[in-house]
Scaffold this active site. Structure first.
Site, PDB file in Angstrom:
ATOM      1  CG  ASP A  96      79.796  16.713  31.958  1.00 21.90           C
ATOM      2  OD1 ASP A  96      79.976  15.669  32.507  1.00 21.90           O
ATOM      3  OD2 ASP A  96      78.769  17.100  31.586  1.00 21.90           O
ATOM      4  CG  ASP A 113      77.575  20.941  27.736  1.00 20.96           C
ATOM      5  OD1 ASP A 113      77.598  21.877  27.954  1.00 20.96           O
ATOM      6  OD2 ASP A 113      77.127  19.776  28.354  1.00 20.96           O
TER       7      ASP A 113
END
Length: 373
Positions: A96, A113
């Site tokens: 991502d 993340d």
């Protein structure tokens, strides 16, 4: 690892596993020298990590950072190196990566993340990597740079020429790629189509994901692979070539024996044409000669053993035909005719079939006579 924590109706039970996964991934990324927050403590679903910012103000995301062209170029080079190091050193794919999951602080690009990051041998890892390449290329292209295409970026990341990810080697490779990008002409329609096809194509990660991989290797190798196969065959067996019998039906299994070169055709019990004859012979034996000795039955079995191969090969020829008929290779009309012939044969077979109640009577008589004996 999600055996006890996974619940579709309540995703909160997954939070603990996600926190554990992110801490492990952060440790691996940091061990490879990639800028990222330092994980400090994990307790249940709470993960404490290093604060990236200045005087209590968090570092801006790459999307919100206002950078000049020179700093933007430096940021792009850092991002490409981070993607390569993650794949080559940590064996991870972010999954991502975009301008929303990168921070800019004091001229350094930080990755955050990484909870959804997957291993490089994940079945969909290359698909996620291509998505990351597309997101990064689109952002820097919209920012005014001339980055490499997603395909070029993907090949640079997965290239195994520099597995240690040496900075000098990566800088020289990026300079060469950048020169090619600046000198190349604008992309044509065919090149854009090829780029889209590459982004959507399936790239297998192992041979288990490739059906009939041996045939694919032969197609790619061409005649050279066939010559090598013939050499190996001659080396191990002394033969120049070998011919195997064609498989007529999936329910027929042809087994060859190297000692006596006999061919046995193993038929399924449901479609064995000789099963009824065997049942009639057994019924006749119950009616006439039930008191016969087992030794005599063994002798008869030995006599029938010589004609077993001939019967099976005859049935094989009846089903397959002399031309080696293959039902799956035939057209519709041939399949219909074949189906009609099979139905007629089964209809004639049912006419000669002995009813079950008569069979049971004969079996009962045979059992009673054997008990009396």
């Amino acid at each position: 690892r999600f055996r006890n924590g996974y619940c579709r109706s309540n995703p909160r039970k997954m939070v603990k596993q996600w926190a554990e996964k992110e801490m492990r991934n952060l440790k691996r990324v940091r061990a490879a020298g990639i800028p990222c927050p330092k994980p400090i403590l994990l307790k249940m679903h709470v993960l404490v990590m290093e604060f990236i910012g200045k005087r209590g103000w968090p570092a801006p995301r790459l999307k919100d950072a206002k950078l000049s062209q020179s700093k933007l170029r430096s940021c792009y080079v850092q991002c490409v190196k981070i993607m390569r190091r993650m794949y080559q050193l940590t064996k991870l794919v972010h999954g991502d990566l975009s301008e929303y999951n990168m921070l800019w602080q004091n001229g350094t690009l930080y990755v955050i993340d990484v909870s959804q990051s997957v291993e490089h041998d994940h079945p969909r890892s290359l698909e996620f990597l291509r998505m990351d390449c597309r997101n990064v290329t689109a952002f820097f292209k919209n920012s005014g740079l001339t980055p490499m295409s997603p395909t070029q970026l993907f090949r640079f990341i997965v290239d195994e020429a520099n597995p240690e990810c040496n900075d000098e080697q990566m800088d020289s490779d990026l300079d060469n790629i950048q020169k090619q990008v600046e000198n190349q002409a604008p992309a044509t329609v065919e090149e854009e189509i090829a780029e889209n096809v590459f982004m959507q194509s399936f790239i297998p990660r192992s041979l288990s994901q490739v059906p009939n991989h041996e045939e694919e290797e032969r197609k790619l190798a061409g005649n050279s692979r066939k010559d090598e196969d013939k050499k190996l065959l001659h080396m191990f067996t002394g033969r120049a070539e070998i011919q195997l019998p064609e498989s007529v039906d999936s329910k027929l299994k042809i087994r060859t024996s190297a000692s006596d070169n006999k061919i046995e055709v193993m038929l399924s019990k449901s479609e064995n044409l000789n099963s009824e004859n065997a049942e009639e012979n057994s019924i006749g034996s119950f009616e006439g000669s039930i008191e016969q000795d087992f030794s005599e039955s063994d002798v008869s079995c030995e006599e029938d053993e010589d004609t077993w191969v001939e019967k099976k090969s005859k049935h094989f020829n009846d089903v397959a035909g002399d031309s080696g008929f293959r039902l799956k290779d035939a057209d519709k009309l041939t399949k219909k005719e074949h189906k009609k012939i099979i139905k007629e044969a089964k209809r004639e077979k049912r006419k000669k079939k002995i009813p079950k109640h008569i069979k049971k009577q004969h079996m009962k008589k045979g059992n009673q006579s054997s008990k009396r004996r």
